[in-house]
Enzyme design. Structure first.
Site, PDB file in Angstrom:
ATOM      1  N   ASP A 294     -30.886 121.360  26.410  1.00 15.22           N
ATOM      2  CA  ASP A 294     -29.840 120.696  26.665  1.00 15.22           C
ATOM      3  C   ASP A 294     -29.627 120.058  27.844  1.00 15.22           C
ATOM      4  OD1 ASP A 294     -27.324 119.478  26.052  1.00 15.22           O
ATOM      5  OD2 ASP A 294     -26.636 121.220  24.985  1.00 15.22           O
TER       6      ASP A 294
HETATM    7  C1  BGC Z   1     -24.527 118.476  24.745  1.00 15.22           C
HETATM    8  C2  BGC Z   1     -25.581 118.062  23.638  1.00 15.22           C
HETATM    9  C3  BGC Z   1     -26.007 116.903  23.720  1.00 15.22           C
HETATM   10  C4  BGC Z   1     -26.398 116.507  25.150  1.00 15.22           C
HETATM   11  C5  BGC Z   1     -26.793 115.010  25.245  1.00 15.22           C
HETATM   12  C6  BGC Z   1     -24.874 118.111  26.086  1.00 15.22           C
HETATM   13  O1  BGC Z   1     -24.028 118.221  27.045  1.00 15.22           O
HETATM   14  O2  BGC Z   1     -24.366 119.845  24.730  1.00 15.22           O
HETATM   15  O3  BGC Z   1     -25.057 118.618  22.403  1.00 15.22           O
HETATM   16  O4  BGC Z   1     -26.956 116.445  22.680  1.00 15.22           O
HETATM   17  O5  BGC Z   1     -25.221 116.768  26.108  1.00 15.22           O
HETATM   18  O6  BGC Z   1     -25.910 114.108  25.301  1.00 15.22           O
END
Ligand code: BGC
Length: 743
Positions: A294
């Site tokens: 993530d």
């Molecule tokens: C989120 C994810 C997301 C990623 C990219 C993160 O902060 O937890 O779900 O895909 O950002 O934007």
């Protein structure tokens, strides 16, 4: 449910076809493996490291509309890509996709990019937030939404959906409860599989589908106190029974990628847990795709966050050795892999394996054959009107009718006052992660949805959700109308990531609105727009009708109005409990039994597991939802046969309108080896009935689905079970059945 069983039963007929398909797939698989190895053999260490990195691309609408090759940031990005330093972008680059892929093709080995975007419930069209969608209990619908999202995502220059989120979530305080299918493991599994199948199609490389990503692995929804990113502590058995099933379902549906969660699990950040990423995900579930961290989650393992990695190289080594393949945005893989290799913290074969997994996805996606997109042809090929109709169908099926004293469906010819700012907003229909759905002229507000069919509805704002209430205007609006439709809930920016709340009650302004409306003498319908179940007992008490509308998407105004006006029968059922107050969270229907449950025969009601100041029941329980007609159950039975238990009930439409009932089966294992949930959903079936009509509903549950995990081993225990075939998780006549010990 039916679809799954049907598919299994149809299995024999399609056997020979399947066999041919399997042979073809095996050949294609072997081909991919060979191409991966050939390419890997040509790669330098720097090129390998490049593949492990996902960089942040241009994501703003302005950048999408403009030319990426002229902005300073864009030029820098293109240079990095040409230098082979980037395996993937986090972006919605639109037509710039082709420029970006062109740059990748100009790199020494010409390896195309994975372009990941948050395709959660929206691309050009916006469908209801996943929590809303889940309330449709409709696998076919979920799959169709996945299909439509995937092809639209390609028009945004995205070939990899960073979704679906498949996090079981029990706590209404957690903002990300909006992003998956609510509190139940089975429902989350069915929706996960349907969305993955929709997004990826039969063949990801067919030009109309993209790769999917099951996230956030794992137990993210169990963050302590419902606070986002918070630590998780739980038994491994609970992990396996509650949080793992949707990931298992996604893997079985062929999901190409998995995103580990931000949280730690029993003291180890998911991003560097070999136990989770390798032993369970690959070992037990058999996942053969790639993992992506993530956003900056690898960096967060250092003293900047969790504090379990000494420095970037240590974090990189620990994450890669655990089974992480690609790092999103932060630069620990880019900057630390060489040091980690030199110091022996990281093995070369680990790096090679991560690169293999990334390349495999790129080959499976057909990126080497079709690195660019013909946007004009693609756009022409998409039936946006049909997608909008699908958004309307999804919105209407997500709506849950929670209370109705007869004011709904709205009678023809009456005057309606519509109040509350979000009833007059397009944007507020969307919900978190919606981006900027661009079919703007068609995005409907609630007021427009109501007017669409010639309903005499007049909008006056009277209050903002969190602002000052114009009492005079509100009373005036009510006095001129036969019925008031009042919008309540949360603004869309109040849900999804990092929007946890310590209070989920109505705020003072909205409570004031309830009190004023309750004194006007006019019936009022509360339409609640939210990304979570709110604690709204005062609406249950004082409104004439209450409707959960969630964030219903582009066609939300129309879809919600379809239900209010009776153009459509109510269809949705809750996938999560509505608590009475925040202090009860997490409140979920399948809580484990205690030694002193309500109704215990051992002591009086005072000495049960409960709060002194609120009843144990929910305002509206899991599975609940009204129709415009009524249903009666009779002849319920549960019969254990060989390999399956058959649940039956005669369901009668006892009202004056056609309607659809969602018949649900719940089971409790009594006399179990360990404490079990008070009841747990095992199956469901929808039945549509004309007035006066009765249908026999039969739901078959395999015995193998009735087990649970003890010390890491799944087992089904013989003995007595309780069961309910019922309209929701708090209803039904208790049945029993027994499973004989295996011979
Ligand atoms: C989120 C994810 C997301 C990623 C990219 C993160 O902060 O937890 O779900 O895909 O950002 O934007």
């Amino acid at each position: 449910m039916k679809n799954i069983t049907d598919t299994i039963h149809r299995g024999r007929k399609t056997f020979s076809f399947l066999l041919a398909a399997i042979v073809a797939l095996a050949a294609a698989g072997a081909d991919v493996e060979q191409r991966v190895e050939e390419l890997l053999a040509k790669m330098t260490l720097d090129e390998k490291i490049g593949q492990l990195c996902q960089m942040l691309g241009e994501t703003s609408a302005a950048a999408m509309a403009g030319d990426i090759s002229v902005s300073v940031r864009g030029k820098r990005l293109l240079a990095e890509i040409r230098a082979g330093k980037c395996g993937s972008l986090l972006a919605h680059p639109g037509k710039n996709y082709n420029k970006l892929q062109q740059a990748a093709l100009e790199s020494r080995l010409g390896i195309p990019l994975l372009v990941g975007g948050n395709i959660i419930h929206s691309a050009n069209t916006c469908w209801p937030i996943p929590l809303g969608l889940s309330c449709a209990w409709d696998e076919g619908l979920w799959r169709r939404v996945g299909e439509a999202m995937a092809v639209e995502a390609r028009t945004l220059g995205v070939n990899w959906a960073l979704g679906p989120a498949v996090d079981v979530a029990l706590d209404a305080r957690w903002g990300r409860i909006a992003e998956a299918a609510g509190s139940d493991p089975l429902l989350n599994s069915l929706m996960a599989a349907a969305l993955v199948r929709g997004i990826q199609g039969e063949n990801m490389a067919d030009g109309r589908h993209i790769a999917a990503c099951a996230k956030h692995y794992i137990a993210y929804g169990a963050a302590m106190g419902g606070r986002d990113y918070n630590a998780v502590e739980m038994s491994d058995d609970t992990l396996r029974d509650v949080y793992l099933p949707p990931f298992r379902a996604a893997v079985e549906a062929g999901v190409a990628t998995v995103m580990p969660a931000f949280n730690s699990y029993n003291g180890v950040p998911c991003s560097m847990s070999r136990y989770l990423l390798t032993d369970i995900l690959r070992g037990e579930l058999g996942f053969d795709g790639m993992t992506i961290s993530d956003y900056t989650a690898v960096e967060e393992c250092t003293d900047a966050g969790h504090g379990v990695a000494e420095h970037g190289a240590d974090a990189a080594a620990k994450a890669l050795e655990a089974g992480m393949d690609m790092e999103m945005v932060s630069r620990n893989f880019a900057d630390g892999v060489k040091d980690a290799l030199a110091s022996g913290m990281l093995k070369q074969e680990t790096v090679d394996e991560a690169v293999r997994r990334i390349l495999r996805v790129k080959f499976r996606l057909g990126l080497f054959e079709h690195p660019t997109i013909d946007f004009a042809a693609l756009n022409k090929s998409i039936d946006y009107a049909a997608h909008y109709d699908l958004a309307r169908e999804a919105a209407r099926k997500s709506v849950v009718l929670l209370k109705n004293n007869g004011v709904l469906p709205l009678k023809k010819g009456i005057k309606i006052a519509v109040v509350g700012d979000i009833a007059n907003s397009r944007r507020e229909m969307f919900g978190g992660w919606a981006g900027t759905p661009n079919t703007n002229s068609r995005n409907t507000k609630l007021i427009d949805g109501l007017k669409a069919d010639g309903v005499d509805a007049i909008y006056s704002r009277c209050y903002n959700l969190n602002g000052k209430v114009d009492e005079k205007a509100l009373k005036k609006a009510a006095s001129k109308a036969d019925v008031v439709i009042a919008a309540f809930g949360e603004y869309e920016h109040e849900n999804c990531e990092n929007n946890s709340k310590a209070r989920i009650e109505l705020n003072p302004a909205q409570r004031q609105v309830v009190d004023i409306l309750a004194t006007t003498g006019r019936p009022f319908v509360a339409v609640v727009f939210s990304g979570r179940p709110l604690a709204i007992p005062e609406l249950a008490q004082k409104a004439s009708a209450v409707v959960a509308a969630w964030n219903p998407g582009s066609a939300g105004g129309l879809g919600v109005a379809d239900v209010l006006t009776g153009r459509a029968e109510p269809w949705g059922r809750l996938t999560i409990d509505f608590p009475i107050t925040t202090g009860e969270c997490p409140k979920f229907y399948f809580r484990p039994t205690t030694g002193r449950p309500s109704g215990t025969r051992l002591h009086g009601p005072r000495w049960t597991s409960r709060y002194r100041d609120v009843p144990e029941t929910s305002v509206w329980p899991f599975g609940f939802g009204l129709a415009y007609t009524t249903f009666e159950y009779s002849g319920e039975s549960a019969r254990a046969g060989s390999g399956e238990v058959v649940f039956t009930a005669d369901v009668k439409n006892t009202g004056g309108r056609k309607g659809s009932e969602l018949v649900q089966v719940y089971v409790r294992d009594i006399m179990a080896g360990t404490v079990r949930p008070r009841r747990l959903l095992k199956g469901f079936e929808r039945v549509e009935l004309d007035p006066g009509e009765t249908k026999r509903v039969e739901i078959k549950i395999p015995v193998s689905a009735l087990g649970y995990t003890v010390n890491g081993k799944y087992r089904v225990e013989p003995g007595v079970f309780e069961a309910w075939i019922a309209p929701h998780s708090d209803a039904g006549r208790k049945l029993t059945f027994s499973l004989a010990p295996e011979k």
